[in-house]
Design a protein around this motif. Structure first.
Motif, mmCIF file in Angstrom:
data_model
loop_
_atom_site.group_PDB
_atom_site.id
_atom_site.type_symbol
_atom_site.label_atom_id
_atom_site.label_comp_id
_atom_site.label_asym_id
_atom_site.label_seq_id
_atom_site.Cartn_x
_atom_site.Cartn_y
_atom_site.Cartn_z
ATOM 1 N N PRO A 86 0.844 -1.033 0.225
ATOM 2 C CA PRO A 86 0.478 0.408 -0.027
ATOM 3 C C PRO A 86 0.895 1.758 0.104
ATOM 4 O O PRO A 86 2.130 0.744 0.214
ATOM 5 C CB PRO A 86 -0.565 -0.120 1.509
ATOM 6 N N ARG A 87 0.254 2.621 0.061
ATOM 7 C CA ARG A 87 0.794 3.838 -0.147
ATOM 8 C C ARG A 87 1.389 3.930 1.187
ATOM 9 O O ARG A 87 0.445 3.266 2.064
ATOM 10 C CB ARG A 87 -0.143 4.905 -1.424
ATOM 11 N N GLY A 88 1.892 4.561 1.908
ATOM 12 C CA GLY A 88 2.470 4.823 2.852
ATOM 13 C C GLY A 88 3.597 3.792 3.667
ATOM 14 O O GLY A 88 3.873 4.442 4.904
ATOM 15 N N LEU A 119 9.861 0.023 -3.571
ATOM 16 C CA LEU A 119 8.928 0.849 -4.172
ATOM 17 C C LEU A 119 9.113 1.962 -2.736
ATOM 18 O O LEU A 119 9.267 1.376 -2.082
ATOM 19 C CB LEU A 119 7.466 0.071 -4.478
ATOM 20 N N ASP A 120 8.857 3.041 -3.681
ATOM 21 C CA ASP A 120 9.229 4.875 -2.740
ATOM 22 C C ASP A 120 7.997 4.687 -2.154
ATOM 23 O O ASP A 120 6.835 3.552 -2.432
ATOM 24 C CB ASP A 120 9.223 6.199 -3.293
ATOM 25 N N ALA A 121 7.860 5.118 -1.375
ATOM 26 C CA ALA A 121 6.421 4.981 0.220
ATOM 27 C C ALA A 121 5.341 5.007 -0.392
ATOM 28 O O ALA A 121 4.103 4.669 -0.142
ATOM 29 C CB ALA A 121 6.859 6.028 1.524
ATOM 30 N N GLU A 122 5.338 6.071 -1.673
ATOM 31 C CA GLU A 122 4.441 6.854 -2.197
ATOM 32 C C GLU A 122 3.721 5.916 -3.265
ATOM 33 O O GLU A 122 2.651 6.183 -4.183
ATOM 34 C CB GLU A 122 4.405 7.975 -2.533
ATOM 35 N N ARG A 206 13.213 5.873 -7.632
ATOM 36 C CA ARG A 206 11.999 6.716 -8.368
ATOM 37 C C ARG A 206 11.986 7.140 -9.534
ATOM 38 O O ARG A 206 11.351 8.683 -10.409
ATOM 39 C CB ARG A 206 11.728 8.023 -7.667
ATOM 40 N N ILE A 207 12.460 6.319 -10.420
ATOM 41 C CA ILE A 207 13.302 6.418 -12.204
ATOM 42 C C ILE A 207 11.557 6.839 -13.064
ATOM 43 O O ILE A 207 11.249 7.693 -13.815
ATOM 44 C CB ILE A 207 13.470 5.710 -12.832
ATOM 45 N N VAL A 208 10.815 6.310 -12.420
ATOM 46 C CA VAL A 208 9.437 6.414 -13.108
ATOM 47 C C VAL A 208 8.440 8.149 -13.388
ATOM 48 O O VAL A 208 8.388 8.813 -14.110
ATOM 49 C CB VAL A 208 8.247 5.200 -13.081
ATOM 50 N N ASP A 221 -0.917 9.264 -8.813
ATOM 51 C CA ASP A 221 -0.761 8.226 -8.084
ATOM 52 C C ASP A 221 0.037 7.445 -9.249
ATOM 53 O O ASP A 221 0.643 6.919 -10.616
ATOM 54 C CB ASP A 221 -1.887 7.476 -8.308
ATOM 55 N N LEU A 222 1.317 6.044 -8.670
ATOM 56 C CA LEU A 222 1.535 5.143 -9.165
ATOM 57 C C LEU A 222 1.338 3.895 -8.486
ATOM 58 O O LEU A 222 1.701 4.097 -7.429
ATOM 59 C CB LEU A 222 2.958 5.440 -9.702
ATOM 60 N N VAL A 223 1.225 2.945 -9.756
ATOM 61 C CA VAL A 223 1.223 1.685 -8.883
ATOM 62 C C VAL A 223 1.933 0.546 -9.851
ATOM 63 O O VAL A 223 1.892 1.529 -11.352
ATOM 64 C CB VAL A 223 -0.054 1.706 -8.981
#
Length: 266
Positions: A86-88, A119-122, A206-208, A221-223
């Motif tokens: 999940p995010r966070g 994956l970064d936190a967000e 955080r490349i994308v 938002d990124l998934v």
């Protein structure tokens, strides 16, 4: 253990070596009788070589076995999981700042596992957890070219020209980068946002987000939906599950093919 030609040593007296039929039956491939038919018909490879002798023995901890070209997991101590992060949540087993980390999902597991890449936190989505160091190295290292696919909601209307620019490459502070594939999934009617799918094999931080910002479309938002042959599917956010036999086979096959390709280059 393999002989000088890379094949199995059927006469090795080492107690760790077990008949191939027994090992594959224990791995859930088929019954011993069916596996004997597979061996005789040349459908099984050990360390890249077809075996046709029923007396073949292998070491499950060392030898690589495949059936019809698909790798089989022999080491029963290895574990492979998929998490929809999940995010966070921080992609770490222990966050020094006290933020929610992956222990939320792994503390209940009997086996100690680690995340493959980050994956970064967000950013939410597919994260692989395993205790297989060899597999983790191949999946995470960009030199092996394992693809990841992301779905991004971005600001603004993304044009075909922007998609082509992403595929041609953009210059970032830490060097140029290009997407392997890029396509528009949806442009919202108010033109304030677009949904974009990007596939690339870079593991840079955080490349994308940085790529899309560089072309004028900051991420809202990124998934991550796909990692190599693994698809997130309908796995709910915050859920963890063990990979299926088919998924493990696909993942191990990819890793062995990547290692073989790297060896040929070297």
């Amino acid at each position: 253990m393999a002989d000088s030609t890379g094949g199995p040593r059927s006469s090795d007296p080492d107690a760790s070596r077990v008949r191939l039929q027994k090992v594959l039956s224990a791995a859930g491939v088929a019954s011993r009788r069916v596996i004997e038919e597979y061996i005789l018909s040349g459908r099984i490879e050990v360390n890249g070589q077809v075996v046709t002798e029923l007396g073949t023995r292998v070491d499950p901890a060392v030898d690589h076995v495949s059936v019809d070209g698909v790798a089989v997991q022999l080491d029963t101590e290895k574990r492979y999981y998929m998490l929809n992060k999940p995010r966070g949540v921080v992609s770490s087993m222990r966050d020094e700042q006290g933020r929610p980390d992956l222990r939320t999902f792994t503390d209940a597991l009997e086996d100690r596992v680690y995340n493959v890449g980050r994956l970064d936190a967000e950013t939410s989505g597919l994260l692989v957890l395993t205790n297989d160091g060899e597999l983790a190295h191949v999946l995470a290292h960009p030199s092996f070219g394992v693809e990841k696919t992301y779905i991004a909601k971005v600001r603004g209307k993304v044009t075909p020209q922007t998609l082509q620019r992403l595929k041609n490459g953009v210059d970032l502070d830490d060097g140029p980068i290009r997407a392997d594939r890029a396509r528009l999934l949806q442009a919202q009617g108010d033109a304030k946002h677009s949904i974009v799918e990007l596939t690339l094999h870079s593991g840079r931080n955080r490349i994308v987000r940085r790529m899309l910002k560089a072309v004028g479309h900051p991420v809202v938002d990124l998934v991550r939906r796909q990692f190599g042959p693994l698809h997130l599917g309908t796995l709910a956010s915050g859920r963890l599950r063990e990979l299926s036999k088919a998924e493990r086979g696909a993942l191990l096959t990819l890793v062995r093919q990547a290692e073989a390709a790297r060896a040929r280059k070297d």
